[in-house]
Scaffold this active site. Structure first.
Site, short mmCIF file in Angstrom:
data_model
loop_
_atom_site.label_atom_id
_atom_site.label_comp_id
_atom_site.label_asym_id
_atom_site.label_seq_id
_atom_site.Cartn_x
_atom_site.Cartn_y
_atom_site.Cartn_z
N HIS A 239 2.52 17.21 0.04
CA HIS A 239 2.65 15.95 -0.68
C HIS A 239 2.98 16.29 -2.13
CE1 HIS A 239 0.70 14.28 2.82
NE2 HIS A 239 0.54 13.08 2.28
N GLU A 242 4.04 11.75 -5.22
CA GLU A 242 3.54 10.43 -4.80
C GLU A 242 2.97 9.77 -6.06
OE1 GLU A 242 0.17 10.59 -2.13
OE2 GLU A 242 0.42 8.51 -1.46
N ASP A 320 2.48 7.01 7.10
CA ASP A 320 1.41 7.62 6.31
C ASP A 320 0.03 7.37 6.94
OD1 ASP A 320 0.42 9.18 4.26
OD2 ASP A 320 0.89 7.79 2.64
N ASP A 321 -0.60 6.25 6.60
CA ASP A 321 -1.93 5.91 7.13
C ASP A 321 -1.89 4.47 7.62
OD1 ASP A 321 -3.63 8.35 6.15
OD2 ASP A 321 -2.42 7.73 4.43
N1 ADE Z 1 -4.31 11.76 2.83
C1 ADE Z 1 -4.05 10.74 3.66
N2 ADE Z 1 -3.08 9.98 3.17
C2 ADE Z 1 -2.70 10.53 1.99
C3 ADE Z 1 -1.73 10.20 1.02
N3 ADE Z 1 -0.94 9.13 1.13
N4 ADE Z 1 -1.63 10.99 -0.06
C4 ADE Z 1 -2.43 12.05 -0.20
N5 ADE Z 1 -3.35 12.39 0.69
C5 ADE Z 1 -3.49 11.65 1.78
ZN ZN Z 2 0.43 11.23 3.33
#
Ligand code: ADE
Ligand code: ZN
Length: 383
Positions: A239, A242, A320-321
């Site tokens: 990552h 972001e 992502d989540d």
């Molecule tokens: N862990 C889970 N989702 C994340 C995200 N978007 N950025 C950083 N760590 C994460």
């Molecule tokens: Zn992520």
């Protein structure tokens, strides 16, 4: 998802078959037949075009697919009391101003995962949803340190997830690869310990990643463990960009030697870096609804995805989540397509990028690219 403005608009939400187009009659598209009757022009709605388009998901935290209902179910079967009275109360807590707000609740939620069956069921539930979204391949992250730090052995998480992945391939035809992420708010020694613990599974783990709180934890902190992972033949992702600055994206390239950048949004602040990413055909795993929910962008209409494509960057669309950010793979595609007015050509490019940026073997990539071309040629105009 809301129906946004843009070049492509959805005109219907009929029962799409899983992999094929659902044809719709578009308002204003009635053609006069020879005998004066009107026939409906065949068109496909944007959601149905997207759901049928073969695609891969390359940025998915499996712990981030834990739905509130599932959290209560796992808590119940494991005898855990949750600090929320109901699913609705839990969902109401999903209001985030920044990445850390989300991470705090995400790590807390993961505490209900205790057994191999929990990890297997979590993975299977995710694969069922993403198969319905037209995913043919997934490269999923897991955070072993989130589990080992609370006494759940590495083996429990890894074996449970691998069992779910194997079952998904057999039953749903979705292939997948597993990526182990190091938590960057912890130190590099802890990451080394995790890599050592992972040793017996390294033939079934495709690579390592770097996630969690970005700002203040630059990629340089993990250069040693990424070198060790590279020496073991693992793929590398991180990552970067972001919330962190473009310098973190440069470090991920220069010090970690990553194969992909996860997110990468803030790279656009640095024109020279953008030229380099384009020149090196570096895949960016972009997550539109995550960016909206974590306030990386204020409005999807301002999302950089379209600009990334115009700049020649190998962007992909990912969830992502999804349990926390309001949408799985297809919902991300639909929302960002509507908000930015993505063209049919953009959608095909994004789908192709998702396979060329994957860790599949070249012959597998070629097979998926041919399937995308065949699909796109067979589809009518998008309504
Ligand atoms: N862990 C889970 N989702 C994340 C995200 N978007 N950025 C950083 N760590 C994460
Ligand atoms: Zn992520």
């Amino acid at each position: 998802m809301t129906e946004g403005s843009g070049a492509i608009k959805a005109v219907g939400r009929g029962a799409a078959n899983r992999r094929g187009a659902h044809f719709v009659a578009a308002p204003g598209r009635l053609d006069a037949g020879a005998a004066g009757q009107h026939t409906l022009a065949a068109m496909v709605s944007l959601p149905d075009f997207i759901r049928g388009l073969p695609k891969a998901e390359l940025h998915l935290h499996i712990e981030g697919s834990l739905e509130p209902e599932q959290m209560f179910a796992f808590a119940g079967r494991n005898g855990i009391a949750l600090p929320f009275a109901s699913v609705e109360a839990l969902r109401a807590a999903y209001a985030f101003a920044k990445l850390q707000d989300f991470l705090d609740i995400y790590y807390q939620g993961a505490d209900v995962l205790r057994t191999e069956a929990d990890f297997r069921d979590l993975a299977l539930a995710y694969f069922r949803r993403v198969a319905a979204d037209g995913a043919r391949h997934v490269e999923l992250f897991f955070d072993p340190q989130t589990h080992t730090s609370r006494g759940i052995p590495f083996a429990v998480a890894a074996e449970g997830l691998l069992a779910g992945m194997a079952q998904a391939e057999r039953e749903l035809g979705v292939s997948s690869k597993l990526i182990l992420c190091f938590l960057r708010h912890l130190d590099e020694d802890a990451a080394f310990a995790t890599l050592r613990e992972a040793e017996p599974w390294l033939d079934r783990i495709v690579g390592v990643g770097l996630d969690s709180s970005e700002v203040g934890h630059p990629p340089s902190k993990f250069a040693g463990v990424f070198r060790a992972a590279r020496e073991r033949g693992l793929k590398l992702v991180a990552h970067a960009g972001e919330e962190g600055p473009p310098a973190y994206v440069r470090e991920a390239l220069d010090l970690l030697h990553v194969d992909r950048i996860d997110h990468g949004n803030r790279a656009l602040e640095d024109a020279e870096l953008v030229r380099r990413l384009a020149r090196e055909a570096m895949t960016l795993t972009v997550c539109p609804l995550s960016n909206l929910k974590l306030c990386v962008v204020g409005d999807l209409a301002d999302h950089p995805l379209k600009r990334m494509l115009q700049l020649g960057l190998k962007a992909t669309v990912n969830a992502d989540d999804p349990a926390y950010f309001g949408g799985y793979l297809a919902e991300n595609w639909i929302a960002v397509s509507q908000a930015l007015g993505l063209t049919r050509e953009d959608l095909v490019t994004l789908a192709k990028n998702s396979f060329t940026g994957s860790f599949l073997a070249p012959e597998e990539v070629a097979r998926h690219l041919a399937a995308i071309d065949a699909y796109a040629q067979a589809q009518p105009e998008i309504a």
